[in-house]
Design a protein around this motif. Structure first.
Motif, short mmCIF file in Angstrom:
data_model
loop_
_atom_site.label_atom_id
_atom_site.label_comp_id
_atom_site.label_asym_id
_atom_site.label_seq_id
_atom_site.Cartn_x
_atom_site.Cartn_y
_atom_site.Cartn_z
N VAL A 262 0.89 -1.22 -0.08
CA VAL A 262 0.06 -0.08 0.13
C VAL A 262 0.77 1.13 0.01
CG1 VAL A 262 -1.72 -1.15 1.20
CG2 VAL A 262 -0.25 0.28 2.57
N ALA A 263 2.21 1.12 -0.19
CA ALA A 263 2.97 2.16 -0.09
C ALA A 263 2.63 3.25 -1.05
CB ALA A 263 4.32 1.89 -0.03
N PRO A 264 2.63 4.61 -0.68
CA PRO A 264 3.52 5.06 0.49
C PRO A 264 2.44 5.32 1.77
CG PRO A 264 3.17 6.86 -0.91
CD PRO A 264 2.62 5.70 -1.40
N GLN A 265 1.34 4.94 1.66
CA GLN A 265 0.56 5.23 2.76
C GLN A 265 0.64 5.09 4.13
OE1 GLN A 265 -3.20 4.23 -0.39
NE2 GLN A 265 -3.74 4.00 1.38
N MET A 266 1.21 3.83 4.36
CA MET A 266 1.90 3.19 5.58
C MET A 266 3.38 3.71 5.77
SD MET A 266 -0.04 -0.19 6.31
CE MET A 266 1.26 -0.79 7.82
N GLY A 267 3.87 4.51 4.82
CA GLY A 267 5.34 4.85 4.86
C GLY A 267 5.99 4.15 3.77
N GLU A 268 7.29 4.69 3.72
CA GLU A 268 8.10 3.99 2.51
C GLU A 268 8.41 2.57 2.88
OE1 GLU A 268 8.62 5.49 -0.16
OE2 GLU A 268 7.66 7.24 0.54
N PRO A 269 8.65 1.72 1.55
CA PRO A 269 8.79 0.46 1.97
C PRO A 269 10.13 -0.06 2.76
CG PRO A 269 8.29 0.70 -0.17
CD PRO A 269 8.70 2.40 0.29
N GLY A 270 11.06 0.87 2.87
CA GLY A 270 12.20 0.37 3.43
C GLY A 270 13.21 -0.40 2.88
N TRP A 271 13.33 -0.25 1.66
CA TRP A 271 14.10 -1.29 0.77
C TRP A 271 15.63 -1.23 1.80
CZ3 TRP A 271 10.88 -3.83 -0.98
CH2 TRP A 271 9.95 -3.22 -1.92
N GLY A 272 16.17 -2.44 1.50
CA GLY A 272 17.47 -2.45 1.95
C GLY A 272 17.57 -2.66 3.61
N GLN A 273 16.52 -2.42 4.34
CA GLN A 273 16.65 -2.35 5.73
C GLN A 273 16.25 -3.84 6.22
OE1 GLN A 273 13.92 0.49 7.31
NE2 GLN A 273 15.23 2.05 6.83
N LEU A 274 17.13 -4.21 7.18
CA LEU A 274 16.93 -5.41 7.75
C LEU A 274 16.69 -5.38 9.34
CD1 LEU A 274 17.65 -8.63 7.19
CD2 LEU A 274 19.91 -8.30 8.44
N GLN A 275 15.52 -5.92 9.53
CA GLN A 275 15.13 -5.92 11.19
C GLN A 275 15.44 -7.20 11.87
OE1 GLN A 275 13.26 -2.93 11.86
NE2 GLN A 275 13.33 -2.55 9.51
N LEU A 276 16.07 -6.81 12.92
CA LEU A 276 16.99 -8.02 13.59
C LEU A 276 16.09 -7.95 15.15
CD1 LEU A 276 20.87 -7.27 13.01
CD2 LEU A 276 19.32 -8.79 11.95
N MET A 277 15.70 -9.20 15.52
CA MET A 277 14.92 -9.35 16.39
C MET A 277 15.44 -10.26 17.54
SD MET A 277 11.66 -10.27 13.51
CE MET A 277 10.39 -10.15 14.70
N ASP A 278 15.51 -9.84 18.80
CA ASP A 278 15.88 -10.80 19.74
C ASP A 278 14.84 -11.06 20.62
OD1 ASP A 278 17.26 -11.66 22.10
OD2 ASP A 278 19.08 -10.45 21.70
N GLY A 279 14.60 -12.37 20.83
CA GLY A 279 13.49 -12.84 21.90
C GLY A 279 13.95 -12.90 23.41
N LEU A 280 15.28 -12.85 23.64
CA LEU A 280 15.53 -12.88 25.00
C LEU A 280 15.69 -11.59 25.73
CD1 LEU A 280 18.17 -15.63 24.63
CD2 LEU A 280 16.05 -16.04 25.62
N LYS A 281 15.97 -10.63 24.98
CA LYS A 281 16.09 -9.21 25.58
C LYS A 281 14.87 -8.69 26.25
CE LYS A 281 20.27 -7.66 23.43
NZ LYS A 281 20.94 -6.67 22.55
N PRO A 282 13.55 -8.66 25.47
CA PRO A 282 13.56 -8.74 23.95
C PRO A 282 13.75 -7.18 23.41
CG PRO A 282 11.35 -8.58 25.12
CD PRO A 282 12.29 -8.59 26.03
N GLY A 283 14.06 -7.17 21.93
CA GLY A 283 14.25 -6.07 21.12
C GLY A 283 14.48 -6.13 19.81
N MET A 284 14.49 -5.00 19.08
CA MET A 284 14.61 -5.01 17.72
C MET A 284 15.79 -3.70 17.51
SD MET A 284 10.86 -5.33 16.18
CE MET A 284 11.57 -5.09 14.55
N ARG A 285 16.43 -4.22 16.18
CA ARG A 285 17.17 -3.00 15.90
C ARG A 285 17.19 -3.11 14.47
NH1 ARG A 285 22.87 -4.88 15.24
NH2 ARG A 285 23.18 -6.98 15.59
N THR A 286 17.69 -2.27 13.72
CA THR A 286 17.79 -2.15 12.19
C THR A 286 18.96 -1.97 11.78
OG1 THR A 286 15.40 -1.32 12.38
CG2 THR A 286 16.64 -0.88 10.28
N LEU A 287 19.42 -2.60 10.56
CA LEU A 287 20.84 -2.44 9.87
C LEU A 287 20.17 -2.22 8.47
CD1 LEU A 287 22.73 -5.61 10.87
CD2 LEU A 287 22.96 -3.38 11.83
#
Length: 261
Positions: free
Chosen positions: A220-245
């Protein structure tokens, strides 16, 4: 994706009312979802919630690819399946689930594994490909096919308590593909499996639902924001948390920099 006017019927308006009242989706966005064709490669722990939430979101057409059968050990995390599906093909079982959930969804299936020889044909006509497979050789074959077919890719993976979801559009001049991320060393059957390392079922659900949300954003882009090409979402279930590369395009990538045979 066809952008021609396509009014939703009254029963469909009621079904998707909670989407339509969102300004970030609205009626126009819901029509785009209804006209979208998504190929889901891998119908396991990641593919299960991806398919369920995208079907619920109103995606109009799916291509489903998986060469495996449902096993008892799958039920801990693969939410599409029930006891009655054990021993049956995942693609067939997933199609049955969709038929029970929404009879208006168009579905085609393949119970053949995606390879460098057939991946391009499997994704023919898709607006988006979502790869939740469990080995690098298949992921790279699917990624290369997406680049060649000019189709964006969401690639998702999980191991134990770690997950990742990446959005790739390597067919675009300035954007990376999945091969830019992992390189060429993994064109082989060398990936740890959850049978060997274990995996938390709820962690797989987190990766799958984030993949579904990212898919809706892209469609539906860009209605929900840009697609974010090249962005990798890293998810940690033990912390828990996320970061983006951010993954940079590799100028020597044999897939997306013009060197693919």
């Amino acid at each position: 994706m066809d952008d021609a006017p396509h009014p939703l019927s009254e029963d469909r308006l009621d079904r998707f009312a909670r989407h339509i009242v969102l300004p970030e989706i609205g009626g126009a966005g819901q029509v785009r979802l209804a006209r979208s064709h998504v190929a889901v490669i891998g119908l396991g722990g990641i593919g299960s919630p991806v398919l369920q939430y995208l079907a619920g979101a109103g995606i109009g057409r799916f291509t489903l690819v998986d060469d495996g059968d449902v096993e008892a050990s799958n039920l801990q995390r693969q939410t599409l399946y029930a006891m009655r599906d054990i021993g049956h093909g995942k693609a067939v079982s997933a199609r049955r689930w969709l038929a029970n959930f929404d009879r208006q969804i168009e579905v085609s299936i393949s119970d053949t594994r995606a390879t460098t020889d057939n991946a391009r044909a499997m994704i023919d006509g898709a607006d988006l490909v979502i790869d939740g497979t469990d080995n690098f050789a298949t992921r790279l074959a699917v990624s290369d096919a997406c680049v060649a077919a000019h189709v964006p890719l969401l690639s998702a993976a999980i191991g134990r308590f770690q997950g990742q979801v990446g959005a790739f559009a390597g067919h675009l001049p300035a954007e990376a593909c999945y091969r830019c991320f992992v390189g060429d060393a993994f064109d082989s059957e060398d990936c740890d499996t959850c049978a060997e390392d274990g995996v938390l079922g709820a962690m797989v659900g987190w990766v799958g639902t984030l993949s579904a949300m990212q898919a809706i954003r892209i469609l539906v882009a860009p209605q929900m924001g840009e697609p974010g090409w090249g962005q990798l979402q890293l998810m940690d279930g033990l912390k828990p948390g996320m970061r983006t590369l951010t993954i940079a395009k590799d100028p020597d990538c044999k897939a997306c920099s013009g060197h693919l045979d």
